[in-house]
Design a protein around this motif. Sequence first.
Motif, PDB file in Angstrom:
ATOM      1  N   ILE A   1       2.125   6.163  -0.352  1.00 48.65           N
ATOM      2  CA  ILE A   1       1.599   5.643  -1.619  1.00 48.65           C
ATOM      3  C   ILE A   1       2.516   4.621  -2.292  1.00 48.65           C
ATOM      4  CG2 ILE A   1       0.137   7.669  -2.073  1.00 48.65           C
ATOM      5  CD1 ILE A   1       2.278   8.464  -4.220  1.00 48.65           C
ATOM      6  N   ASP A   2       3.683   4.319  -1.692  1.00 46.15           N
ATOM      7  CA  ASP A   2       4.497   3.237  -2.271  1.00 46.15           C
ATOM      8  C   ASP A   2       4.226   1.917  -1.540  1.00 46.15           C
ATOM      9  OD1 ASP A   2       5.781   4.308  -0.029  1.00 46.15           O
ATOM     10  OD2 ASP A   2       7.789   4.210  -0.892  1.00 46.15           O
ATOM     11  N   GLY A   3       4.489   1.876  -0.229  1.00 44.08           N
ATOM     12  CA  GLY A   3       4.227   0.651   0.530  1.00 44.08           C
ATOM     13  C   GLY A   3       2.740   0.393   0.731  1.00 44.08           C
ATOM     14  N   ASP A   4       1.950   1.477   0.817  1.00 38.67           N
ATOM     15  CA  ASP A   4       0.482   1.335   0.869  1.00 38.67           C
ATOM     16  C   ASP A   4      -0.052   0.565   2.071  1.00 38.67           C
ATOM     17  OD1 ASP A   4      -0.076   2.584  -1.517  1.00 38.67           O
ATOM     18  OD2 ASP A   4      -0.538   0.774  -2.644  1.00 38.67           O
ATOM     19  N   THR A   5       0.682   0.470   3.192  1.00 42.32           N
ATOM     20  CA  THR A   5       0.178  -0.406   4.250  1.00 42.32           C
ATOM     21  C   THR A   5      -0.674   0.307   5.297  1.00 42.32           C
ATOM     22  OG1 THR A   5       2.051  -0.134   5.743  1.00 42.32           O
ATOM     23  CG2 THR A   5       2.238  -1.876   4.086  1.00 42.32           C
TER      24      THR A   5
ATOM     25  N   MET B   1       2.898  -6.423  -7.782  1.00 42.76           N
ATOM     26  CA  MET B   1       2.414  -7.386  -6.805  1.00 42.76           C
ATOM     27  C   MET B   1       3.631  -7.923  -6.065  1.00 42.76           C
ATOM     28  SD  MET B   1      -0.818  -7.504  -7.545  1.00 42.76           S
ATOM     29  CE  MET B   1      -1.377  -8.932  -6.637  1.00 42.76           C
ATOM     30  N   ALA B   2       3.451  -8.285  -4.800  1.00 43.64           N
ATOM     31  CA  ALA B   2       4.573  -8.853  -4.052  1.00 43.64           C
ATOM     32  C   ALA B   2       4.085 -10.012  -3.201  1.00 43.64           C
ATOM     33  CB  ALA B   2       5.205  -7.783  -3.163  1.00 43.64           C
ATOM     34  N   ASP B   3       4.925 -11.029  -3.073  1.00 48.23           N
ATOM     35  CA  ASP B   3       4.660 -12.118  -2.131  1.00 48.23           C
ATOM     36  C   ASP B   3       5.413 -11.809  -0.846  1.00 48.23           C
ATOM     37  OD1 ASP B   3       3.106 -13.509  -3.868  1.00 48.23           O
ATOM     38  OD2 ASP B   3       4.683 -14.900  -4.508  1.00 48.23           O
TER      39      ASP B   3
ATOM     40  N   THR C   1       2.348   2.112   9.754  1.00 45.85           N
ATOM     41  CA  THR C   1       3.439   2.733  10.507  1.00 45.85           C
ATOM     42  C   THR C   1       2.930   3.606  11.660  1.00 45.85           C
ATOM     43  OG1 THR C   1       4.780   2.668   8.511  1.00 45.85           O
ATOM     44  CG2 THR C   1       5.546   4.117  10.266  1.00 45.85           C
ATOM     45  N   GLY C   2       1.871   4.374  11.424  1.00 45.15           N
ATOM     46  CA  GLY C   2       1.351   5.268  12.472  1.00 45.15           C
ATOM     47  C   GLY C   2       0.962   4.505  13.738  1.00 45.15           C
ATOM     48  N   PRO C   3       0.062   3.517  13.624  1.00 48.16           N
ATOM     49  CA  PRO C   3      -0.291   2.749  14.819  1.00 48.16           C
ATOM     50  C   PRO C   3       0.919   2.090  15.486  1.00 48.16           C
ATOM     51  CG  PRO C   3      -1.906   2.348  13.096  1.00 48.16           C
ATOM     52  CD  PRO C   3      -0.799   3.178  12.480  1.00 48.16           C
TER      53      PRO C   3
ATOM     54  N   ASP D   1      10.710  -3.099   7.587  1.00 45.87           N
ATOM     55  CA  ASP D   1       9.274  -3.166   7.279  1.00 45.87           C
ATOM     56  C   ASP D   1       8.557  -2.199   8.212  1.00 45.87           C
ATOM     57  OD1 ASP D   1       9.147  -4.462   9.738  1.00 45.87           O
ATOM     58  OD2 ASP D   1       8.229  -6.291   8.971  1.00 45.87           O
ATOM     59  N   THR D   2       7.238  -2.288   8.291  1.00 41.51           N
ATOM     60  CA  THR D   2       6.539  -1.278   9.087  1.00 41.51           C
ATOM     61  C   THR D   2       6.834  -1.427  10.576  1.00 41.51           C
ATOM     62  OG1 THR D   2       4.530  -2.645   9.197  1.00 41.51           O
ATOM     63  CG2 THR D   2       4.667  -1.049   7.422  1.00 41.51           C
ATOM     64  N   TRP D   3       7.121  -2.664  11.020  1.00 36.88           N
ATOM     65  CA  TRP D   3       7.443  -2.835  12.438  1.00 36.88           C
ATOM     66  C   TRP D   3       8.723  -2.072  12.778  1.00 36.88           C
ATOM     67  CZ3 TRP D   3      10.656  -3.778  16.342  1.00 36.88           C
ATOM     68  CH2 TRP D   3      10.086  -4.055  17.588  1.00 36.88           C
TER      69      TRP D   3
HETATM   70  C1  LIG Z   1       6.194  -4.208  -2.473  1.00 40.46           C
HETATM   71  C2  LIG Z   1       6.285  -3.948  -1.018  1.00 40.46           C
HETATM   72  C3  LIG Z   1       5.340  -4.468  -0.151  1.00 40.46           C
HETATM   73  C4  LIG Z   1       5.444  -4.262   1.233  1.00 40.46           C
HETATM   74  N1  LIG Z   1       4.513  -4.802   2.053  1.00 40.46           N
HETATM   75  C5  LIG Z   1       4.653  -4.677   3.406  1.00 40.46           C
HETATM   76  C6  LIG Z   1       3.732  -5.267   4.293  1.00 40.46           C
HETATM   77  O1  LIG Z   1       2.747  -5.866   3.868  1.00 40.46           O
HETATM   78  N2  LIG Z   1       3.958  -5.150   5.634  1.00 40.46           N
HETATM   79  C7  LIG Z   1       5.013  -4.454   6.139  1.00 40.46           C
HETATM   80  O2  LIG Z   1       5.162  -4.381   7.358  1.00 40.46           O
HETATM   81  N3  LIG Z   1       5.885  -3.843   5.327  1.00 40.46           N
HETATM   82  C8  LIG Z   1       5.730  -3.939   3.968  1.00 40.46           C
HETATM   83  N4  LIG Z   1       6.623  -3.327   3.133  1.00 40.46           N
HETATM   84  C9  LIG Z   1       7.669  -2.457   3.726  1.00 40.46           C
HETATM   85  C10 LIG Z   1       7.065  -1.054   4.018  1.00 40.46           C
HETATM   86  O3  LIG Z   1       6.339  -0.633   2.894  1.00 40.46           O
HETATM   87  C11 LIG Z   1       8.057   0.058   4.242  1.00 40.46           C
HETATM   88  O4  LIG Z   1       9.301  -0.394   4.084  1.00 40.46           O
HETATM   89  C12 LIG Z   1       7.898   0.760   5.587  1.00 40.46           C
HETATM   90  O5  LIG Z   1       9.095   1.468   5.862  1.00 40.46           O
HETATM   91  C13 LIG Z   1       6.812   1.819   5.560  1.00 40.46           C
HETATM   92  O6  LIG Z   1       5.614   1.312   5.254  1.00 40.46           O
HETATM   93  P1  LIG Z   1       4.656   2.041   4.226  1.00 40.46           P
HETATM   94  O7  LIG Z   1       5.416   2.552   3.073  1.00 40.46           O
HETATM   95  O8  LIG Z   1       3.576   1.081   3.960  1.00 40.46           O
HETATM   96  O9  LIG Z   1       4.103   3.283   5.042  1.00 40.46           O
HETATM   97  P2  LIG Z   1       2.689   3.490   5.741  1.00 40.46           P
HETATM   98  O10 LIG Z   1       2.600   2.700   6.964  1.00 40.46           O
HETATM   99  O11 LIG Z   1       1.609   3.338   4.726  1.00 40.46           O
HETATM  100  O12 LIG Z   1       2.873   5.027   6.128  1.00 40.46           O
HETATM  101  C14 LIG Z   1       1.987   5.697   7.021  1.00 40.46           C
HETATM  102  C15 LIG Z   1       2.620   6.955   7.517  1.00 40.46           C
HETATM  103  O13 LIG Z   1       3.735   6.648   8.340  1.00 40.46           O
HETATM  104  C16 LIG Z   1       4.750   7.632   8.184  1.00 40.46           C
HETATM  105  N5  LIG Z   1       5.935   7.020   7.594  1.00 40.46           N
HETATM  106  C17 LIG Z   1       6.045   5.830   6.960  1.00 40.46           C
HETATM  107  N6  LIG Z   1       7.321   5.623   6.590  1.00 40.46           N
HETATM  108  C18 LIG Z   1       8.029   6.698   6.984  1.00 40.46           C
HETATM  109  C19 LIG Z   1       9.383   7.096   6.892  1.00 40.46           C
HETATM  110  N7  LIG Z   1      10.291   6.319   6.289  1.00 40.46           N
HETATM  111  N8  LIG Z   1       9.757   8.289   7.417  1.00 40.46           N
HETATM  112  C20 LIG Z   1       8.851   9.083   8.025  1.00 40.46           C
HETATM  113  N9  LIG Z   1       7.567   8.774   8.144  1.00 40.46           N
HETATM  114  C21 LIG Z   1       7.155   7.602   7.634  1.00 40.46           C
HETATM  115  C22 LIG Z   1       4.170   8.684   7.255  1.00 40.46           C
HETATM  116  O14 LIG Z   1       3.523   9.657   8.021  1.00 40.46           O
HETATM  117  C23 LIG Z   1       3.169   7.870   6.446  1.00 40.46           C
HETATM  118  O15 LIG Z   1       2.136   8.645   5.876  1.00 40.46           O
HETATM  119  C24 LIG Z   1       6.521  -3.510   1.745  1.00 40.46           C
HETATM  120  C25 LIG Z   1       7.444  -2.961   0.866  1.00 40.46           C
HETATM  121  C26 LIG Z   1       7.346  -3.169  -0.496  1.00 40.46           C
HETATM  122  C27 LIG Z   1       8.369  -2.591  -1.415  1.00 40.46           C
END
Ligand SMILES: Cc1cc2nc3c(=O)[nH]c(=O)nc-3n(C[C@H](O)[C@H](O)[C@@H](O)COP(=O)(O)OP(=O)(O)OC[C@H]3O[C@@H](n4cnc5c(N)ncnc54)[C@H](O)[C@@H]3O)c2cc1C
Lengths: 343, 262
Positions: free
Chosen positions: B121-125, A158-160, B128-130, B93-95
């Motif tokens: 499957i790690d960040g689970d958000t 879980m994360a805040d 990033t695509g949109p 972050d995703t932005w």
């Molecule tokens: C515990 C935790 C919680 C987090 N919560 C948030 C949050 O709520 N909001 C937020 O903005 N950030 C959050 N982050 C940061 C975020 O998870 C990542 O750092 C960000 O780089 C990518 O988001 P994602 O893993 O959710 O990818 P998603 O957006 O789920 O990825 C969707 C797709 O985008 C592409 N993609 C994503 N990352 C990459 C990459 N590095 N290289 C190439 N393609 C990529 C892939 O095609 C992927 O399937 C969190 C991080 C952690 C550790």
Amino acid sequence: SQTAVKADITAYKGVWVFMEVIEDKGVCKIRPVGYELLTKGRELANTLGEELCAVVIGSDMQSGFAEISSYGADKIYSVNAPGYKDYNTDAYASAMINLINKYKPSIVLYPSTFIGRDLSPRVAAEIHVGLTADCTGLSVNADRNLVQTRPAFGGNIMADILTPNHRPQMATVRPNVMKKEILKPGFSAAVIEESIAINPKAARVKILNKHIDDVHGMEKLDEAEVIISGGRGVKDSNGFTMLKDLANELGGAVGASRAAVDMGFVPKEKQVGQSGVTVRPKLYVACGISGAVQHIVGMDGSDTIIAVNKDPRAPIFNVCKFGIVGDASQILPKVIEEVKKSK
Amino acid sequence: MNIVVCIKQVPDSTQVKVDPKTGTLIRAGVPSILNPYDHYALERALEIKAKTGAKITVLSMGPAQAIAVIRLALALGADRGILLSDRAFAGSDTWATSYALAQAIKKIGPADLIICGQMAIDGDTAQTGPGIAYHLDIPQITFCTEVDSDGTKVLVKKLIDGGHQMMEASLPALITTTMPHDYKAKYPSFLAAFHAQDKQTETWTAADVNADLAKLGLEGSPTRVGRIFPPPAREKGEIYSGSPAELATKIVEILKKENLIK
Ligand SMILES: Cc1cc2nc3c(=O)[nH]c(=O)nc-3n(C[C@H](O)[C@H](O)[C@@H](O)COP(=O)(O)OP(=O)(O)OC[C@H]3O[C@@H](n4cnc5c(N)ncnc54)[C@H](O)[C@@H]3O)c2cc1C
Ligand SMILES: Cc1cc2nc3c(=O)[nH]c(=O)nc-3n(C[C@H](O)[C@H](O)[C@H](O)COP(=O)(O)OP(=O)(O)OC[C@H]3O[C@@H](n4cnc5c(N)ncnc54)[C@H](O)[C@@H]3O)c2cc1C
């Protein structure tokens, strides 16, 4: 505009909820998750001493305004035009951004649904603000920042998450994660009609046709008050027929673990958990489900959880209110029999 | 036709835990894999390549070790592999991630179709695509299970509540893919992997993609990860054992006590 956002975050006030509109048998209505978010939003707005507003984008949605008011919204921003009848990313994102820039809310909540998860990141990207996905907890801290609690790594942690320097603070929440409660029965929120022209970029995508495969799948599970769920331990589709019988007796729906879906016992729409549906029924009975974290995150908001598992060490016993150690295939037929008798 | 597939290296999330004392992730010994949604996205791109002869570039942002997923993608049939790697990207972050990836896509050259996984499957958000679609000012369609293109437009099957819809977008466009539950990823043969070793990979820095440093890493990221902690421990309930008949009676008793049957 980016630097402006950073410069004066105190200019941003109010808690907003994006109300998703769904079409059910040809009739447009507000999706219930919106009411869950209004209930949570009311709590946040009270803590902040700010107002709670609902945003409705669609076509002829006025009939839903009474219900929105009853869940505690002070105001309703209504963007109403035939062109908004079907969800379109560019059209809806432009409308939201327009409203946000005009009224400057400090918090915006979206449902984590097919539509909410398509719209919210697009809005966040354009106005350069943070967006926290799939929150399970929302609260306001001493600095008046929104603390957004969410699972990541498939529910293993879980994360805040905080968004201290940007406004609005935006988050998505899955259906059935928050509780809904009618707070102001009979109240009428102030309605503010906004006319916003459809962004011409909306024409870049077209819906060719729509198929509703199973209206009773996802939605029904979503809204069921009793769910009888089965996992790999239910062994076969005969076992699921038995779960269905019990569900019928109790007026509920059948759910499943991913293992049961993968084995083909039930369709994917029945899957409860991280990559399935999140549920919050009055009663959840987990039969032959071990209790993997990905399953638990989808059902642990249920009021009463009964687990039936033959392994006394199964992790499901750590989350249930009542644990029954035994063989589901022998116990359930007797339960059905007794329930029938007791009627 | 030029296709870019964004791929992320992720820890196998089923094996990640939190140290309850320090609140940090325990990743030691956890294998890194190609995000399964991206594996599916790449296979969809390869199908289009088989029909149209499109050129596929895979793009990943991450530390040097992420080159492993690029090599895997090249072995599966991608034509060009680019790793975006720079300390300036750390903490994005995703932005900020979508901004960095969009800058790289601009440098790759005119892309007709960009395919991302629905989520990592790690960040689970799933954000990033949109985000990338916004930065490139192109349309997006998310939650697609099927993708087809003839090079002039893209046709998809997209999930909606209780069903699906067929949609079409003009190119350039960005599609995110979600996979069917019974999806089994394909892996390259030994021979394909061997030949792919000759394919060049490129590593680009923030400067290479003309990225504004203020929009990258922690500085460019509106969100801050505060506390990380294990899921809350739950109260242990009442546990019953006995014969099936006794247990059945117990369940019915509970249902009555909880007012679930009259
Ligand atoms: C515990 C935790 C919680 C987090 N919560 C948030 C949050 O709520 N909001 C937020 O903005 N950030 C959050 N982050 C940061 C975020 O998870 C990542 O750092 C960000 O780089 C990518 O988001 P994602 O893993 O959710 O990818 P998603 O957006 O789920 O990825 C969707 C797709 O985008 C592409 N993609 C994503 N990352 C990459 C990459 N590095 N290289 C190439 N393609 C990529 C892939 O095609 C992927 O399937 C969190 C991080 C952690 C550790
Ligand atoms: C990215 C990802 C997403 C996932 N998403 C989900 C999700 O959304 N939902 C989900 O459920 N899973 C999900 N999973 C899978 C999850 O990790 C587990 O594998 C799955 O939940 C296990 O299902 P199960 O409990 O039915 O099977 P098992 O773990 O095999 O458990 C079967 C249980 O049945 C018991 N049993 C056997 N026979 C009997 C009997 N006769 N009577 C009573 N008990 C019996 C056994 O003791 C055992 O505890 C996901 C995994 C990943 C990696």
